[in-house]
Design an enzyme around this catalytic site. Sequence first.
Site, mmCIF file in Angstrom:
data_model
loop_
_atom_site.group_PDB
_atom_site.id
_atom_site.type_symbol
_atom_site.label_atom_id
_atom_site.label_comp_id
_atom_site.label_asym_id
_atom_site.label_seq_id
_atom_site.Cartn_x
_atom_site.Cartn_y
_atom_site.Cartn_z
ATOM 1 N N ASP A 112 31.244 44.919 1.748
ATOM 2 C CA ASP A 112 31.943 45.253 3.158
ATOM 3 C C ASP A 112 33.404 44.380 3.523
ATOM 4 O OD1 ASP A 112 30.393 47.752 2.739
ATOM 5 O OD2 ASP A 112 28.941 46.919 4.405
ATOM 6 N N MET A 155 31.957 53.918 0.051
ATOM 7 C CA MET A 155 31.094 52.914 0.636
ATOM 8 C C MET A 155 31.899 52.223 2.009
ATOM 9 S SD MET A 155 27.949 51.156 -0.789
ATOM 10 C CE MET A 155 26.460 52.340 -1.670
ATOM 11 N N GLY A 156 30.875 51.876 3.008
ATOM 12 C CA GLY A 156 32.303 51.524 4.665
ATOM 13 C C GLY A 156 31.961 52.413 5.422
#
Length: 413
Positions: free
Chosen positions: A145, A189-190
């Site tokens: 991340d 993602m995130g």
Amino acid sequence: MSELKGAMIIGQSGGPSSVINASCYGAIKAGLDSDCITKVYGAANGIVGVLNDKLYVMDEEDPEELAIMKYTPSSALGSCRYKIADPDVDETDYKKILEIFKKYDVRYFFYNGGNDSMDTCNKISKYMKRVGYDCRVMGIPKTIDNDLFGTDHCPGFASAAKYIATSLVEIYQDSHVYDKGQVTIVEIMGRHAGWLAGAASLARVAGYPADLIYLPEVDFNMDEFLEDVKKIWDENQNVIVAVSEGIHYADGRFVSEAETSATDGFGHAQLGGLAAKLGDVVKNAIPGVKVRPIELSLLQRCAEHCASQTDSDESFMAGQTAVNEAIKGVTDKMVGFKCTRDESGYKCEAELLDLSSVANYEKKVPVEWINERGNNVNDEFINYALPLIQGEIEMKKENSLPRFVRLKKVVAE
């Protein structure tokens, strides 16, 4: 500070990555090479392994086999998502940890993980100081991340970014093959930080850009999203959208329809289904359009075949630095990266950050790197990320398939 002799424990925590084992190997190797570290233990499934008294004796592993860890994805020692309480509220876990440390004469503790893991590391460090137990505690960063505060970037981000950019380049080839186009929506993602979604912009360097990129750093507007898609569709009859799973409306609600399906051990919402939801919205807005939602999901975390050599080398350095600095007397720190990008090229050096300054703080993409419309990033993001993805790893293979580390995992008694 006088020399401190004793054993060390290295644990891994949180979501896996392509290079977390490179950091772990860097720490293990430095420990095995040290005269003052008497034994090197690996915690089975992070802090849970310490609490359950399940430690692997890394001294028993074959050195050549251990070296394969540098090019093995995921967490070779096992991971966990376990939140220890504030010691002022409940000391139960801390007393057990101290008991284990005393049992094995542990004087060095290293925790390899992301934001929540640094919180665990920070709490253990402060507790050991409070009770007067001489133990040097160091955090080794890991998170795809890229949201750990204070460091230029985090080990694991670059390899995930490289995989995402490569996937976007390949998706571009697939989506442009037919006489009739399509709208392709790629979910990345995130949760709160858009570093990974922003990495889709690196496909632009290869000449195959995503048309639209949405990050959670700016509020999402569904009407504007549809305007953006329709405009590009009318012009090109083909649209590629990269979107962070954590995009949210102005009131803070996640756009993802699966936002409340579950939570992890730290109470974070498990997101998903965003690409499919946006795909349905586009289908209803543009009659007859073909829409293909793609969720990269776990594939972006451990794609060792697409890992960055730069990422692997820096990750190894982070683990090695943590141990070497602890041996010198340093404690209560996390290893971070200090980097320069100028006409002389890219340079990365390790720097030590206070654990209390990085625990529970999130670093987000600078808003000035996002365009005014909020639907893409500018060249500043590319200039930041491009040096990090350089280099191809030397992954060992058997029968043309990956040969990853096979640890004996001898349990300490």
